[in-house]
Write a protein that holds these residues in place. Sequence first.
Motif, PDB file in Angstrom:
ATOM      1  N   TYR A  49       0.891  -1.251   0.179  1.00  0.00           N
ATOM      2  CA  TYR A  49      -0.044  -0.146   0.002  1.00  0.00           C
ATOM      3  C   TYR A  49       0.790   1.149  -0.028  1.00  0.00           C
ATOM      4  N   TRP A  50       1.731   1.476   0.946  1.00  0.00           N
ATOM      5  CA  TRP A  50       2.655   2.782   1.034  1.00  0.00           C
ATOM      6  C   TRP A  50       3.780   2.743   0.233  1.00  0.00           C
ATOM      7  N   GLN A  51       4.061   1.445  -0.443  1.00  0.00           N
ATOM      8  CA  GLN A  51       5.263   1.462  -1.372  1.00  0.00           C
ATOM      9  C   GLN A  51       4.724   0.668  -2.552  1.00  0.00           C
ATOM     10  N   PRO A  52       3.714   1.213  -3.363  1.00  0.00           N
ATOM     11  CA  PRO A  52       3.131   0.247  -4.361  1.00  0.00           C
ATOM     12  C   PRO A  52       4.107   0.489  -5.665  1.00  0.00           C
ATOM     13  N   GLY A  53       4.873  -0.382  -6.156  1.00  0.00           N
ATOM     14  CA  GLY A  53       5.809  -0.010  -7.418  1.00  0.00           C
ATOM     15  C   GLY A  53       6.355   1.230  -7.538  1.00  0.00           C
ATOM     16  N   LYS A  54       6.761   2.067  -6.567  1.00  0.00           N
ATOM     17  CA  LYS A  54       7.400   3.294  -6.270  1.00  0.00           C
ATOM     18  C   LYS A  54       8.821   2.906  -6.594  1.00  0.00           C
ATOM     19  N   ALA A  55       9.914   4.101  -6.940  1.00  0.00           N
ATOM     20  CA  ALA A  55      11.254   3.853  -7.039  1.00  0.00           C
ATOM     21  C   ALA A  55      11.546   3.510  -5.422  1.00  0.00           C
ATOM     22  N   PRO A  56      12.370   2.372  -5.351  1.00  0.00           N
ATOM     23  CA  PRO A  56      12.831   1.767  -4.034  1.00  0.00           C
ATOM     24  C   PRO A  56      13.743   2.819  -3.258  1.00  0.00           C
ATOM     25  N   PRO A  57      13.184   2.661  -1.791  1.00  0.00           N
ATOM     26  CA  PRO A  57      13.622   3.699  -0.868  1.00  0.00           C
ATOM     27  C   PRO A  57      15.065   3.572  -0.500  1.00  0.00           C
ATOM     28  N   ASP A  58      15.819   4.702  -0.084  1.00  0.00           N
ATOM     29  CA  ASP A  58      17.141   4.362   0.347  1.00  0.00           C
ATOM     30  C   ASP A  58      17.427   4.072   1.909  1.00  0.00           C
ATOM     31  N   LEU A  59      16.280   4.330   2.553  1.00  0.00           N
ATOM     32  CA  LEU A  59      16.292   4.076   4.065  1.00  0.00           C
ATOM     33  C   LEU A  59      14.917   3.943   4.393  1.00  0.00           C
ATOM     34  N   ILE A  60      14.669   2.952   5.094  1.00  0.00           N
ATOM     35  CA  ILE A  60      13.412   2.472   5.956  1.00  0.00           C
ATOM     36  C   ILE A  60      13.729   2.518   7.254  1.00  0.00           C
ATOM     37  N   TYR A  61      13.075   3.355   8.123  1.00  0.00           N
ATOM     38  CA  TYR A  61      13.484   3.757   9.305  1.00  0.00           C
ATOM     39  C   TYR A  61      12.323   3.352  10.420  1.00  0.00           C
ATOM     40  N   ALA A  62      12.479   2.455  11.326  1.00  0.00           N
ATOM     41  CA  ALA A  62      11.276   2.371  12.293  1.00  0.00           C
ATOM     42  C   ALA A  62      11.702   2.365  13.556  1.00  0.00           C
ATOM     43  N   ASN A  63      11.397   3.496  14.177  1.00  0.00           N
ATOM     44  CA  ASN A  63      11.693   3.666  15.373  1.00  0.00           C
ATOM     45  C   ASN A  63      10.592   3.421  16.614  1.00  0.00           C
ATOM     46  N   ALA A  64      10.603   2.430  17.425  1.00  0.00           N
ATOM     47  CA  ALA A  64       9.732   2.091  18.390  1.00  0.00           C
ATOM     48  C   ALA A  64       8.422   2.077  17.814  1.00  0.00           C
ATOM     49  N   ALA A  65       8.187   0.996  16.761  1.00  0.00           N
ATOM     50  CA  ALA A  65       7.036   0.968  15.833  1.00  0.00           C
ATOM     51  C   ALA A  65       6.789  -0.380  15.598  1.00  0.00           C
ATOM     52  N   LEU A  66       7.847  -1.252  15.304  1.00  0.00           N
ATOM     53  CA  LEU A  66       7.673  -2.659  14.780  1.00  0.00           C
ATOM     54  C   LEU A  66       7.027  -3.687  15.968  1.00  0.00           C
ATOM     55  N   GLN A  67       7.144  -3.441  17.141  1.00  0.00           N
ATOM     56  CA  GLN A  67       6.858  -4.126  18.339  1.00  0.00           C
ATOM     57  C   GLN A  67       5.330  -4.280  18.314  1.00  0.00           C
ATOM     58  N   TRP A  68       4.663  -3.544  17.651  1.00  0.00           N
ATOM     59  CA  TRP A  68       3.416  -3.519  17.419  1.00  0.00           C
ATOM     60  C   TRP A  68       2.840  -4.340  16.289  1.00  0.00           C
ATOM     61  N   VAL A  69       3.751  -4.740  15.514  1.00  0.00           N
ATOM     62  CA  VAL A  69       3.344  -5.277  14.126  1.00  0.00           C
ATOM     63  C   VAL A  69       3.776  -6.912  14.197  1.00  0.00           C
ATOM     64  N   PRO A  70       2.891  -7.800  14.094  1.00  0.00           N
ATOM     65  CA  PRO A  70       3.217  -9.227  13.995  1.00  0.00           C
ATOM     66  C   PRO A  70       4.072  -9.699  13.035  1.00  0.00           C
ATOM     67  N   ASP A  71       4.569 -11.011  13.019  1.00  0.00           N
ATOM     68  CA  ASP A  71       5.037 -11.571  12.196  1.00  0.00           C
ATOM     69  C   ASP A  71       6.311 -11.119  11.571  1.00  0.00           C
ATOM     70  N   HIS A  72       7.278 -10.651  12.564  1.00  0.00           N
ATOM     71  CA  HIS A  72       8.503 -10.346  11.947  1.00  0.00           C
ATOM     72  C   HIS A  72       9.403 -11.260  11.081  1.00  0.00           C
TER      73      HIS A  72
END
Length: 260
Positions: free
Chosen positions: A90-113
Amino acid sequence: MTDWNPALYRQYEDERTRPARDLLARVPLESAQRVYDLGCGPGNSTELLAARFPGAQVAGIDNSASMLAAARERLPQLRFEQADIADIDYWQPGKAPPDLIYANAALQWVPDHETLLPRLLDTLAPGGVLAVQMPDNRDEPTHRVMRELAREAPYAQAIGDASQLRTELLPLTGYYDLLARRAARIEVWRTIYQHPMAAPRAIVDWVRSTGLRPYVDPLAPDLRARYLAEYERRIALAYPARADGRLLLAFPRLFIVAVR
């Protein structure tokens, strides 16, 4: 759950931003064109990214309307989007790939690491960086007391299975093994921050804006008040006053920096 409370979250913004700065300091990029801040909250971490990479397209992604409103007010020149950070298509649908994906104190709320983190790494441009920081405090008194109290009457029926309210992290070596074979370079480390707090109520206020939310949000107002009063009483027992009268809140955090 009810929506996040940016004002309550920002009561300890300096302490919350310290690990964000430490994470960004270890990102081995001289420049970047496209940067995503996953779980951007009220924009404190996004502000760091925009300052570090002034020529980049910096976008903040969060599922909280109230947090995004605070971020847009703080940084009106940047793009913020409401989305599930696990929904990469959804947030990266076929766009140019990012140079940095940064996730500070967020992924602990997201399952299936085991699936999510390799996908995030694979989304990057060659040489891009995945930078992640997650609270690793499930075994600290703040969180043990949450779960213990949630299993007791009269709270248990409304709260449900307290063990399922936050993603259980892998061990540090688990994240290394998960990404090492597909990363050109990877660093993992754990830091325990020590935050002096004025009183037990200050610790309660800290966690009310984050980890305590899934426990108190389902409770009716009277039960919520009872839960919080008993939680504060137990926190006072778990965190004795130090020599200066303040309490020392130990806050372990886990860090990952992987280069594609």
